[in-house]
Design an enzyme around this catalytic site. Structure first.
Site, PDB file in Angstrom:
ATOM      1  N   GLU A 199      73.672 100.723  67.986  1.00 56.97           N
ATOM      2  CA  GLU A 199      73.095 100.296  66.709  1.00 56.97           C
ATOM      3  C   GLU A 199      73.234 101.348  65.609  1.00 56.97           C
ATOM      4  O   GLU A 199      72.235 101.851  65.077  1.00 56.97           O
ATOM      5  CB  GLU A 199      71.622  99.910  66.890  1.00 56.97           C
ATOM      6  CG  GLU A 199      71.442  98.708  67.800  1.00 56.97           C
ATOM      7  CD  GLU A 199      70.000  98.219  67.874  1.00 56.97           C
ATOM      8  OE1 GLU A 199      69.109  98.858  67.270  1.00 56.97           O
ATOM      9  OE2 GLU A 199      69.764  97.175  68.521  1.00 56.97           O
ATOM     10  N   GLU A 420      72.552  94.083  74.165  1.00 59.35           N
ATOM     11  CA  GLU A 420      71.095  94.146  74.355  1.00 59.35           C
ATOM     12  C   GLU A 420      70.503  92.776  74.094  1.00 59.35           C
ATOM     13  O   GLU A 420      70.851  92.114  73.110  1.00 59.35           O
ATOM     14  CB  GLU A 420      70.446  95.147  73.389  1.00 59.35           C
ATOM     15  CG  GLU A 420      70.450  96.577  73.840  1.00 59.35           C
ATOM     16  CD  GLU A 420      69.599  97.453  72.932  1.00 59.35           C
ATOM     17  OE1 GLU A 420      68.628  96.928  72.316  1.00 59.35           O
ATOM     18  OE2 GLU A 420      69.908  98.652  72.825  1.00 59.35           O
TER      19      GLU A 420
END
Length: 640
Positions: A199, A420
């Site tokens: 991220e 995720e």
């Protein structure tokens, strides 16, 4: 702070002597790929160029042990809001010192919200505000470090460290640290490759104005980027406080209160250093007050095209050179729900080899508010509510479908793996702990898994925390998403799990499901597991030259405690039943008859032999699916 150079991450995620029990459990849950978290700090915490060889050898041993359990691994260089010193994890503490920031001053100056320093010594750390850590993304510490990491050459050209421009200094150390790890695991055959960065956040890059809050995430104290710069330079500012569960903040975007921050007028910069953005003319002091001079200083920069892609190309080249030339590179951009940047079209050839599109996806309403409502949700991307179970289900499936479509349109047709996905287990006022109830957790996780299955997507669930506790959850920012907890109720009866393999598992029936692990062809319909009937059905067309064996994982004790039946349309199969000490699962290997174009396999709960009418219905349904022909039916029971 005192141990930031001497800290050790050896034994994280768990001590090597405990690895067998954890890998036995994960294998029994059907996991065949692990996204293994490593951090820059874990490798290079002692100082620039000083690598923790004990940690590197520990990770190598963990990866090797995973291979002994048939698990592939891809290395995830993890970060959240840049570093644990500014509220997340990732970079070592000396990186802040290198650019002039004082990590010990972040709490008082509002430069970062950090769980460990939150509330000083007066607050119970288990009451840390829910999902508050992401608000650090535009606070001074995180935003400054990421801006310098990605675009220091452009936005801070006068800042150099030991004669090296700050951007090259930070990117170079990060990449070389990951290369040191790559070199250590390069001979292990179960390593699939490396991620670029978990991220990645753009910092200030792309912000249209520094005197406004941007993005949908507003929680707790929220200084604008300019206010953050002023606070960090010793100015006292009145800052708005927001709440994710307050209508005033959620609907109107307004604070619920305001308060003075940094009344002690402390600086977030080390003695003799000044704010890098003040030094570059972004803001100034006039008559003792901060004045914003260039509110759009960071606006005209495309993060994906101008920052991430050049970095990813270099990183992929260097990591493969240190490791293996055929490794996959797992690509991530900032979470789409935050609206921080646009996703660039990637020239995969410039990345030097095969890549995987590895975005993340969460049901945002469930994650941030801690409540699962099957008939109501909010589409963060479109800014509209979704009402009705059908509409909510369609939203989930559509959003995940867009992830797969993005790989076709922007990543050169690369495969997609959702890197995720998961749910919070402390939802509904911690009913899992206070009442021992997991019904809502199981329903929320099942809804997510069903949306993944509807798109035939591979995924890695977040997360497995070996030292999870009821009080502190995943031991990080009070998140509580771990599928495992030593403090949870037993879900599999001892009679079925005498070795305790499944002890600690949470909401197991939601995610431990039959699925196809290897397929020598293309599905005709998306393989789905019907939880209500316990039926798993696969129909596919084989591809010439791809082999003839299809491998299906079957979680016997979780979904089929009384055994299961297998029906096939052609060919033959074998069943490898694993004993209770291994978790009581089975692997079905189906070998199709390539004189047929389409092939069907059906797995369902074992039916009583005297119930011939029910058995006839099963075979009739299978025959209907394949349009005639013959079916063969077998059954299995769990071995003692």
């Amino acid at each position: 702070f005192e141990s930031m150079r001497t800290v050790s991450f050896v034994d994280r995620p768990f001590p090597l002597p405990e690895a067998d029990s954890h890998f036995t459990r994960l294998r029994a849950w059907g996991c065949n790929i692990l996204r293994l978290i490593v951090t820059w700090e874990a490798v290079e915490h002692a100082g620039p160029g000083e690598y923790d060889t004990a940690y590197i050898e520990y990770i190598k041993a963990i990866v090797k042990r995973a291979g002994e359990y048939g698990m592939y691994v891809y290395m995830d260089p993890h970060q959240d809001v840049f570093s644990r010193f500014c509220g997340g994890d990732g970079a070592p503490g000396w990186t802040f010192e290198a650019v002039g920031l004082d990590v010990r001053a972040f709490a008082e100056t509002g430069a970062a919200l950090v769980h460990q320093t939150w509330g000083g010594g007066e607050r119970d750390k288990s009451e840390f505000p829910r999902m508050c850590w992401p608000t650090n993304l535009h606070k001074l510490a995180c935003a400054t470090m990421f801006t310098l990491f990605w675009a220091g050459d452009r936005f801070a050209p006068n800042l150099a460290i030991d004669g090296t421009p700050v951007q090259e200094y930070l990117q170079g150390h990060y990449t070389r640290a990951m290369c040191a790890l790559a070199a250590a695991v390069r001979t292990l055959p179960n390593v699939l490759g490396f991620g670029t960065m978990n991220e990645p956040l753009p910092g200030y890059i792309g912000l249209s104005r520094l005197d406004r809050l941007s993005g949908p995430l507003k929680n707790d104290l929220m200084p604008t980027p300019f206010e953050g710069m002023a606070l960090g330079s010793g100015h006292t500012m009145r800052i708005g406080r927001y709440a994710i569960d307050a209508l005033r903040s959620v609907a109107a975007g307004l604070p619920v209160s305001t308060e003075l921050v940094n009344e002690g007028r402390r600086s977030a910069w080390l003695p003799g250093r000044e704010c890098v953005w003040k030094a570059h003319g972004v803001w100034a002091e006039r008559d003792g007050k901060p004045v914003l001079l260039r509110p759009d200083y960071f606006r005209a920069c495309d993060f994906g095209v101008e920052c991430y892609l050049p970095f990813a190309e270099r990183y992929a080249r260097d990591v493969r050179a240190a490791g293996h030339p055929n490794w996959l590179i797992f690509l991530e951009m900032p979470p789409a729900d935050l609206g921080l940047c646009t996703f660039p079209k990637m020239d995969v050839e410039k990345l030097g080899g095969a890549v995987v599109h590895a975005p993340h996806w969460y049901d945002q309403l469930t994650l941030f508010l801690g409540r699962f409502v099957p008939w109501a949700s909010f589409d963060v991307q479109s800014g509209t509510p979704r009402l009705g179970e059908g509409a909510v289900r369609a939203m989930r499936e559509h959003q995940l479908g867009e992830c797969a479509e993005q790989a076709k349109t922007h990543v050169g047709g690369a495969p997609t793996l959702i890197g995720e996905v998961g749910i919070p287990f402390d939802m509904h006022n911690r009913e899992a702990y206070n009442e021992g109830r997991l019904e809502n957790c199981e329903a929320a996780l099942a809804a997510t898994v069903e949306a993944l299955e509807a798109n035939n997507l591979s995924y890695t669930l977040w997360c497995y925390t070996a030292d999870h506790t009821a009080r502190f959850g995943d031991m990080w920012n009070r998140e509580d998403l771990s599928l495992y907890s030593v403090e949870t109720v037993r879900e599999v009866p001892e009679a079925l799990d005498p070795a305790g393999v499944h002890l600690g598992g949470r909401a197991l029936r939601a995610f431990v499901r039959p699925y196809t692990q290897a397929l020598p062809g293309v599905p005709v319909r998306t393989p789905r597991f019907d939880a209500a009937s316990g039926t798993y059905e696969l129909t596919f067309r084989h591809v010439e030259g791809a082999g003839r064996e299809t491998v299906i994982f079957v979680p016997t004790v979780i979904q089929y405690p009384d055994g299961f039946d297998v029906a096939v349309a052609d060919g033959h199969f074998k069943i490898d039943n694993k004993a209770a000490k291994d978790g009581g699962f089975a692997v079905v290997t189906y070998t199709h008859d390539d004189t047929h174009v389409e092939h069907t396999v059906m797995i369902s709960p074992k039916l009583p032999r005297e119930n011939s009418q029910a058995e006839g219905k099963l075979c009739t349904r299978l025959l209907h699916c394949i349009g005639g022909g013959g079916a063969r039916k077998y059954d299995t029971k769990l071995l003692p």
